[in-house]
Scaffold this motif. Structure first.
Motif, PDB file in Angstrom:
ATOM      1  N   SER A   1     -10.692  -8.475  -4.317  1.00 25.24           N
ATOM      2  CA  SER A   1     -10.754  -9.115  -3.083  1.00 25.24           C
ATOM      3  C   SER A   1     -11.444  -8.160  -1.926  1.00 25.24           C
ATOM      4  O   SER A   1     -11.571  -8.225   0.092  1.00 25.24           O
ATOM      5  N   ALA A   2     -10.426  -6.545  -2.358  1.00 25.54           N
ATOM      6  CA  ALA A   2     -11.131  -6.519  -0.650  1.00 25.54           C
ATOM      7  C   ALA A   2     -10.920  -4.443  -1.771  1.00 25.54           C
ATOM      8  O   ALA A   2     -10.210  -4.591  -2.972  1.00 25.54           O
ATOM      9  N   PRO A   3     -11.181  -3.834  -1.264  1.00 27.22           N
ATOM     10  CA  PRO A   3     -11.032  -1.781  -1.754  1.00 27.22           C
ATOM     11  C   PRO A   3      -9.983  -1.820  -2.198  1.00 27.22           C
ATOM     12  O   PRO A   3      -8.425  -2.240  -1.552  1.00 27.22           O
ATOM     13  N   PRO A   4      -9.092  -1.282  -3.002  1.00 26.87           N
ATOM     14  CA  PRO A   4      -7.702  -0.394  -2.834  1.00 26.87           C
ATOM     15  C   PRO A   4      -7.657   0.463  -2.186  1.00 26.87           C
ATOM     16  O   PRO A   4      -8.139   1.103  -1.548  1.00 26.87           O
ATOM     17  N   ALA A   5      -5.948   0.596  -1.475  1.00 26.92           N
ATOM     18  CA  ALA A   5      -5.665   0.697  -0.576  1.00 26.92           C
ATOM     19  C   ALA A   5      -4.116   1.703  -0.584  1.00 26.92           C
ATOM     20  O   ALA A   5      -3.384   1.020  -1.857  1.00 26.92           O
ATOM     21  N   LEU A   6      -4.593   2.494  -0.060  1.00 23.30           N
ATOM     22  CA  LEU A   6      -2.247   3.377  -0.680  1.00 23.30           C
ATOM     23  C   LEU A   6      -1.651   2.642  -0.192  1.00 23.30           C
ATOM     24  O   LEU A   6      -1.654   1.775   0.591  1.00 23.30           O
ATOM     25  N   SER A   7      -0.392   2.736  -1.130  1.00 25.24           N
ATOM     26  CA  SER A   7       0.528   1.965  -1.794  1.00 25.24           C
ATOM     27  C   SER A   7       2.006   2.998  -1.161  1.00 25.24           C
ATOM     28  O   SER A   7       2.435   2.749   0.166  1.00 25.24           O
ATOM     29  N   HIS A   8       2.028   4.187  -2.330  1.00 24.28           N
ATOM     30  CA  HIS A   8       2.684   5.184  -2.369  1.00 24.28           C
ATOM     31  C   HIS A   8       2.566   6.363  -2.755  1.00 24.28           C
ATOM     32  O   HIS A   8       1.868   5.815  -4.026  1.00 24.28           O
ATOM     33  N   THR A   9       3.424   6.501  -2.421  1.00 23.78           N
ATOM     34  CA  THR A   9       3.970   7.990  -3.326  1.00 23.78           C
ATOM     35  C   THR A   9       4.721   8.548  -4.171  1.00 23.78           C
ATOM     36  O   THR A   9       5.815   8.410  -3.837  1.00 23.78           O
ATOM     37  N   SER A  10       4.694   9.032  -5.144  1.00 29.60           N
ATOM     38  CA  SER A  10       5.939   9.147  -6.234  1.00 29.60           C
ATOM     39  C   SER A  10       5.336  10.046  -7.160  1.00 29.60           C
ATOM     40  O   SER A  10       4.753  10.468  -7.941  1.00 29.60           O
ATOM     41  N   ARG A  11       6.571  11.774  -7.007  1.00 29.65           N
ATOM     42  CA  ARG A  11       6.291  12.469  -7.407  1.00 29.65           C
ATOM     43  C   ARG A  11       5.010  13.632  -7.685  1.00 29.65           C
ATOM     44  O   ARG A  11       4.508  13.962  -8.657  1.00 29.65           O
ATOM     45  N   GLY A  12       4.618  13.272  -6.348  1.00 33.50           N
ATOM     46  CA  GLY A  12       3.049  14.105  -5.979  1.00 33.50           C
ATOM     47  C   GLY A  12       2.081  13.043  -6.455  1.00 33.50           C
ATOM     48  O   GLY A  12       0.783  13.510  -6.171  1.00 33.50           O
ATOM     49  N   GLU A  13       2.085  11.992  -6.670  1.00 29.55           N
ATOM     50  CA  GLU A  13       1.027  12.164  -6.992  1.00 29.55           C
ATOM     51  C   GLU A  13       0.577   9.806  -6.746  1.00 29.55           C
ATOM     52  O   GLU A  13       2.028   9.744  -6.355  1.00 29.55           O
ATOM     53  N   ARG A  14      -0.573   9.844  -5.919  1.00 27.63           N
ATOM     54  CA  ARG A  14      -0.464   8.859  -5.683  1.00 27.63           C
ATOM     55  C   ARG A  14      -1.186   7.156  -6.694  1.00 27.63           C
ATOM     56  O   ARG A  14      -2.047   7.628  -7.329  1.00 27.63           O
ATOM     57  N   PHE A  15      -0.748   6.325  -5.596  1.00 29.79           N
ATOM     58  CA  PHE A  15      -0.588   4.805  -6.089  1.00 29.79           C
ATOM     59  C   PHE A  15      -1.068   4.032  -5.397  1.00 29.79           C
ATOM     60  O   PHE A  15      -1.170   3.677  -4.047  1.00 29.79           O
ATOM     61  N   TYR A  16      -2.187   3.017  -5.928  1.00 36.21           N
ATOM     62  CA  TYR A  16      -2.811   1.936  -4.886  1.00 36.21           C
ATOM     63  C   TYR A  16      -2.796   0.954  -5.465  1.00 36.21           C
ATOM     64  O   TYR A  16      -2.486   0.391  -5.946  1.00 36.21           O
ATOM     65  N   VAL A  17      -2.532  -0.292  -3.902  1.00 33.37           N
ATOM     66  CA  VAL A  17      -2.630  -1.695  -4.620  1.00 33.37           C
ATOM     67  C   VAL A  17      -4.082  -2.664  -4.449  1.00 33.37           C
ATOM     68  O   VAL A  17      -4.985  -2.204  -2.948  1.00 33.37           O
ATOM     69  N   MET A  18      -4.111  -3.142  -4.884  1.00 28.72           N
ATOM     70  CA  MET A  18      -5.447  -3.745  -4.838  1.00 28.72           C
ATOM     71  C   MET A  18      -5.246  -5.387  -5.127  1.00 28.72           C
ATOM     72  O   MET A  18      -4.019  -5.624  -6.035  1.00 28.72           O
ATOM     73  N   THR A  19      -6.068  -6.231  -4.930  1.00 25.97           N
ATOM     74  CA  THR A  19      -5.346  -7.730  -5.043  1.00 25.97           C
ATOM     75  C   THR A  19      -6.826  -7.892  -5.854  1.00 25.97           C
ATOM     76  O   THR A  19      -8.542  -7.689  -5.641  1.00 25.97           O
ATOM     77  N   LEU A  20      -6.752  -9.232  -6.686  1.00 25.08           N
ATOM     78  CA  LEU A  20      -7.858  -9.873  -7.596  1.00 25.08           C
ATOM     79  C   LEU A  20      -7.397 -11.041  -8.071  1.00 25.08           C
ATOM     80  O   LEU A  20      -5.876 -11.546  -7.643  1.00 25.08           O
ATOM     81  N   GLU A  21      -8.416 -11.792  -7.543  1.00 29.16           N
ATOM     82  CA  GLU A  21      -8.432 -13.448  -7.701  1.00 29.16           C
ATOM     83  C   GLU A  21      -8.992 -13.359  -8.505  1.00 29.16           C
ATOM     84  O   GLU A  21      -9.635 -13.268  -9.577  1.00 29.16           O
ATOM     85  N   THR A  22      -7.749 -14.523  -9.420  1.00 28.85           N
ATOM     86  CA  THR A  22      -8.425 -15.317 -10.593  1.00 28.85           C
ATOM     87  C   THR A  22      -8.195 -16.467 -10.284  1.00 28.85           C
ATOM     88  O   THR A  22      -7.780 -17.184  -9.929  1.00 28.85           O
TER      89      THR A  22
END
Length: 202
Positions: free
Chosen positions: A17-38
Motif C-alpha cells: 500500500s506504500a513504499p517501505p519505510a525505515l523501522s529501526h536499526t539493530s546491530r548496524g543493520e537497518r530494517f524497514y516496515v511496509m504494509t501488505l494488503e491481501t
C-alpha cells in the motif's frame, strides 16, 4: 523442512500500500516496515505489517508499491514505549520477491497455550475462542501470538489448560476497532490468526 518453518511459517501475496519505510536499526543493520494488503474471498482486505532487512529489499529491488510475495515468520514485539499497541504483530520476511497471481494469506504455527483460553460469542451469535499461543524461536526467544478458533473447535479449545500444545493453520487478519482514549474515540487495529485447522496435543 527447516525446524523454525515447521513451528512458524507465514506466506503472503498481495499489494504494497506504500513504499517501505525505515523501522529501526539493530546491530548496524537497518530494517524497514511496509504494509501488505491481501484480500479475502469476501473482498475484505487485511492489511499486514511486514518487516524486512535492507539487504533483502535491495536484492528484490522493492522500492515502490506493487505486487509481492513474502515468506517468513509471524512475530510479536512487546511495545513498552507507551504509544501504539502494546503487542505489535508483524511478519518478519525471510524471502521477498515480485509475484503475480491471486492474493495469498497463509500461516502455520505450532506452540503452547500460555494463558487460559476465553470462549465468547460474537454479536451475530457465533462461538469464538481467544487463544494466546507461545511459539518458540531460535536464541531461546518466543513469540506470543493471538489466535482465534470458531464453532466446535472453539468449544474444544476453551476446555484446554495453559501448557497444552497446538498446531494450527489459518490466516492473519487485521480487525479495526474503536478505543476511547481520554473520552475520545480512536481507531485501532488488532491482529490475530483465524484458525481453519487445529491439531491438539495434550
Amino acid at each position: 523442512m527447516d525446524e523454525s518453518a515447521a513451528r512458524n511459517l507465514a506466506v503472503l501475496r498481495g499489494t504494497l500500500s506504500a513504499p517501505p519505510a525505515l523501522s529501526h536499526t539493530s546491530r548496524g543493520e537497518r530494517f524497514y516496515v511496509m504494509t501488505l494488503e491481501t484480500r479475502r474471498l469476501s473482498g475484505t482486505a487485511d492489511r499486514i505489517n511486514v518487516i524486512a532487512r535492507e539487504s533483502l529489499l535491495n536484492a528484490a529491488e522493492v522500492l515502490e508499491a506493487g505486487r509481492i510475495e513474502v515468506r517468513g515468520e509471524l512475530r510479536s514485539f512487546n511495545n513498552k514505549s507507551g504509544t501504539g499497541a502494546k503487542l505489535v504483530i508483524s511478519v518478519f520476511a525471510k524471502e521477498l520477491f515480485f509475484a503475480d497471481g491471486p492474493d495469498v494469506n497463509s500461516v502455520r504455527l505450532s506452540g503452547t497455550i500460555c494463558k487460559p483460553p476465553t470462549l465468547r460469542r460474537t454479536p451475530m451469535g457465533r462461538e469464538i475462542c481467544d487463544i494466546m499461543l507461545a511459539v518458540n524461536r531460535r536464541c531461546a526467544r518466543s513469540d506470543y501470538l493471538p489466535c482465534i478458533a470458531w464453532g466446535r473447535r472453539a468449544r474444544e479449545c476453551a476446555g484446554l489448560n495453559t501448557g497444552s500444545r497446538l498446531a494450527l493453520s489459518g490466516r492473519i487478519q487485521s480487525r479495526p476497532y474503536i478505543k476511547l482514549i481520554d473520552n475520545e474515540p480512536v481507531e485501532k487495529v488488532a491482529y490475530e490468526v483465524s484458525a481453519s485447522d487445529i491439531d491438539i496435543f495434550i
